[in-house]
Structures are given as C-alpha cells and as structure tokens.
Design a protein around this motif. Structure first.
Motif, mmCIF file in Angstrom:
data_model
loop_
_atom_site.group_PDB
_atom_site.id
_atom_site.type_symbol
_atom_site.label_atom_id
_atom_site.label_comp_id
_atom_site.label_asym_id
_atom_site.label_seq_id
_atom_site.Cartn_x
_atom_site.Cartn_y
_atom_site.Cartn_z
ATOM 1 N N LEU A 6 61.956 83.174 28.907
ATOM 2 C CA LEU A 6 60.611 83.103 29.482
ATOM 3 C C LEU A 6 60.500 82.000 30.531
ATOM 4 O O LEU A 6 59.413 81.466 30.755
ATOM 5 C CB LEU A 6 59.571 82.893 28.379
ATOM 6 C CG LEU A 6 59.293 84.118 27.521
ATOM 7 C CD1 LEU A 6 58.295 83.791 26.423
ATOM 8 C CD2 LEU A 6 58.782 85.279 28.366
ATOM 9 N N GLY A 7 61.602 81.653 31.151
ATOM 10 C CA GLY A 7 61.553 80.692 32.252
ATOM 11 C C GLY A 7 61.126 79.301 31.856
ATOM 12 O O GLY A 7 60.560 78.567 32.661
ATOM 13 N N GLY A 8 61.364 78.916 30.610
ATOM 14 C CA GLY A 8 61.093 77.552 30.181
ATOM 15 C C GLY A 8 59.860 77.361 29.325
ATOM 16 O O GLY A 8 59.614 76.259 28.835
ATOM 17 N N GLY A 55 51.158 88.470 32.941
ATOM 18 C CA GLY A 55 50.955 88.296 34.375
ATOM 19 C C GLY A 55 51.985 87.346 34.958
ATOM 20 O O GLY A 55 52.655 87.657 35.949
ATOM 21 N N GLU A 56 52.143 86.187 34.319
ATOM 22 C CA GLU A 56 53.120 85.206 34.809
ATOM 23 C C GLU A 56 54.538 85.758 34.740
ATOM 24 O O GLU A 56 55.340 85.587 35.673
ATOM 25 C CB GLU A 56 53.022 83.911 34.010
ATOM 26 C CG GLU A 56 54.004 82.860 34.512
ATOM 27 C CD GLU A 56 54.014 81.585 33.713
ATOM 28 O OE1 GLU A 56 54.047 80.513 34.349
ATOM 29 O OE2 GLU A 56 54.019 81.661 32.462
ATOM 30 N N SER A 66 50.365 75.554 29.241
ATOM 31 C CA SER A 66 49.904 75.159 30.576
ATOM 32 C C SER A 66 50.417 76.057 31.708
ATOM 33 O O SER A 66 49.669 76.383 32.632
ATOM 34 C CB SER A 66 50.270 73.702 30.866
ATOM 35 O OG SER A 66 51.669 73.524 30.801
ATOM 36 N N SER A 67 51.660 76.517 31.654
ATOM 37 C CA SER A 67 52.194 77.296 32.770
ATOM 38 C C SER A 67 51.510 78.663 32.913
ATOM 39 O O SER A 67 51.023 79.002 33.995
ATOM 40 C CB SER A 67 53.713 77.453 32.627
ATOM 41 O OG SER A 67 54.238 78.194 33.698
ATOM 42 N N PRO A 68 51.429 79.480 31.844
ATOM 43 C CA PRO A 68 50.696 80.742 31.998
ATOM 44 C C PRO A 68 49.203 80.539 32.262
ATOM 45 O O PRO A 68 48.571 81.348 32.941
ATOM 46 C CB PRO A 68 50.947 81.482 30.686
ATOM 47 C CG PRO A 68 51.464 80.475 29.733
ATOM 48 C CD PRO A 68 52.081 79.378 30.534
ATOM 49 N N LEU A 69 48.646 79.436 31.761
ATOM 50 C CA LEU A 69 47.234 79.140 32.028
ATOM 51 C C LEU A 69 47.019 78.930 33.527
ATOM 52 O O LEU A 69 46.091 79.509 34.115
ATOM 53 C CB LEU A 69 46.793 77.900 31.254
ATOM 54 C CG LEU A 69 45.377 77.387 31.546
ATOM 55 C CD1 LEU A 69 44.324 78.433 31.195
ATOM 56 C CD2 LEU A 69 45.120 76.086 30.802
#
Length: 199
Positions: free
Chosen positions: A26-28, A87-88, A176-179
């Motif tokens: 998942l890219g981290g 989405g991300e 935090s990243s997908p948010l």
C-alpha cells in the motif's frame, strides 16, 4: 472516533511480517483496519491473503481498474474510510488524479471506456441490499470482459464488501496519507471523513 482500539504493541510483535507485507503493498501506509483485526491473527491473515490475491497480485484486470472498481463499490456502500483508501490506491496504481476525480461522471466522460463503465455499473448495483445488478448489466459486463476477468471484477467488489462493513462498523480512524488524498481529490464529489476522523 474508533469504536474499538487497535491492538497493543505487544499484540503486534508476532505479526510484524504479516503487517509489513500489507504496508509494502500500500505504498507505505499500514491501515488501522489491519491493526484492529490483529487482535485475532487468523482473521487478519485470512483477510490479508484474500485482499492480496484478489486486488494486488497480477491478473487479467489491470490493478488500477480494480482499485477504481473498489472505489465505486466503497463510495456506493457509504464507507468513507475505504473510499479514501481506494481513491488513493487507484492513484498509486497510476490512475491519473483527474480520472479519479471524474469517476462519478463515468457514464459520459471520455476518460472512461465502455468496459470500465460496465464494471462500475455492476459495482454500484452489487453493493446494494438486495443486490441490484440486472441481467442486462451483467451481460454488458461480459461483452467487454472474458469469464476470468469477470471473476476478478466480482471478487474485487466482494472483498471490499467485507472491508466496507468492517471499517464502517468499527469507525476505523483514517490515516493521514489517504485523508490528504481524499480531501484534495474526493471532497468535491461529497467525500467527508465523518466518523473516521482522528480522536
């Protein structure tokens, strides 16, 4: 606010390899949903393995399309947590942000193929209860995709049926990243963090 806290560091010690595999794919970002599932390691491993097999392993359906199908299914099911992640991850799988932002215009936008449109229609209908996929919609899907590809598409929708229900019921806290991705690219289509906000 999450309804059940994530597992403690002691509970996670023996699951490091299992969780690391998810993070790498998942890219981290390690989803909090997995940290809650970790309280029952067998459930965590079963869910992880199914997700990896259906969505992440190479198949006949491009990974970016699988993530977009999961996104349409998750938004249609009302799970804001999974909508942000899918989405991300569509973007991580090299789907342009412009296409993700336009996904709800899929019926008319030139950014989408007829095969993608057929898959998204089925994703929207499949998450309803009772299931609302019509024979005509399924036949249209089969016009664009072979039987193996249809299995991958339906499996993707089904896997996210599990994750949608899990995360919406648990009110899993969004990372935090997908948010950030959702705020930047999905909010214009009505996305809101809602119950998945940090405490």
């Amino acid at each position: 606010m999450p309804r059940l806290p994530v597992a403690s560091p002691d509970e996670l010690k023996e699951l490091h390899a299992d969780l690391d595999l998810v993070t790498r794919n998942l890219g981290g970002t390690l989803p909090n949903s997995m940290l809650t599932m970790a309280r029952c390691p067998k459930i965590l491993k079963a869910a992880r393995d199914l997700w990896l097999t259906v969505v992440m392993e190479p198949g006949e359906v491009p990974r970016g399309l699988k993530w977009m199908i999961a996104h349409v299914a998750s938004v249609s099911a009302g799970c804001q947590y999974c909508a942000a992640h899918t989405g991300e991850n569509s973007h991580v799988a090299e789907v342009p942000a412009e296409k993700i932002e336009a996904i709800w215009e899929y019926e008319t936008s030139p950014l989408f193929t007829d095969g993608e449109r057929a898959a998204f229609r089925v994703a929207q209908g499949a998450v309803q209860a009772p299931n609302a996929v019509t024979d005509a919609e399924f036949e249209e899907l089969r016009k664009h995709w072979n039987d193996g590809q249809v299995v991958e598409i339906i499996a993707t929708i089904s896997v996210f049926g599990f994750f949608n229900r899990w995360n919406d019921t648990m009110a899993t806290e969004l990372e935090s990243s997908p948010l950030r991705f959702a705020e930047d690219h999905l909010s214009q289509a009505g996305w809101q963090v809602g119950k998945h906000a940090a405490e």
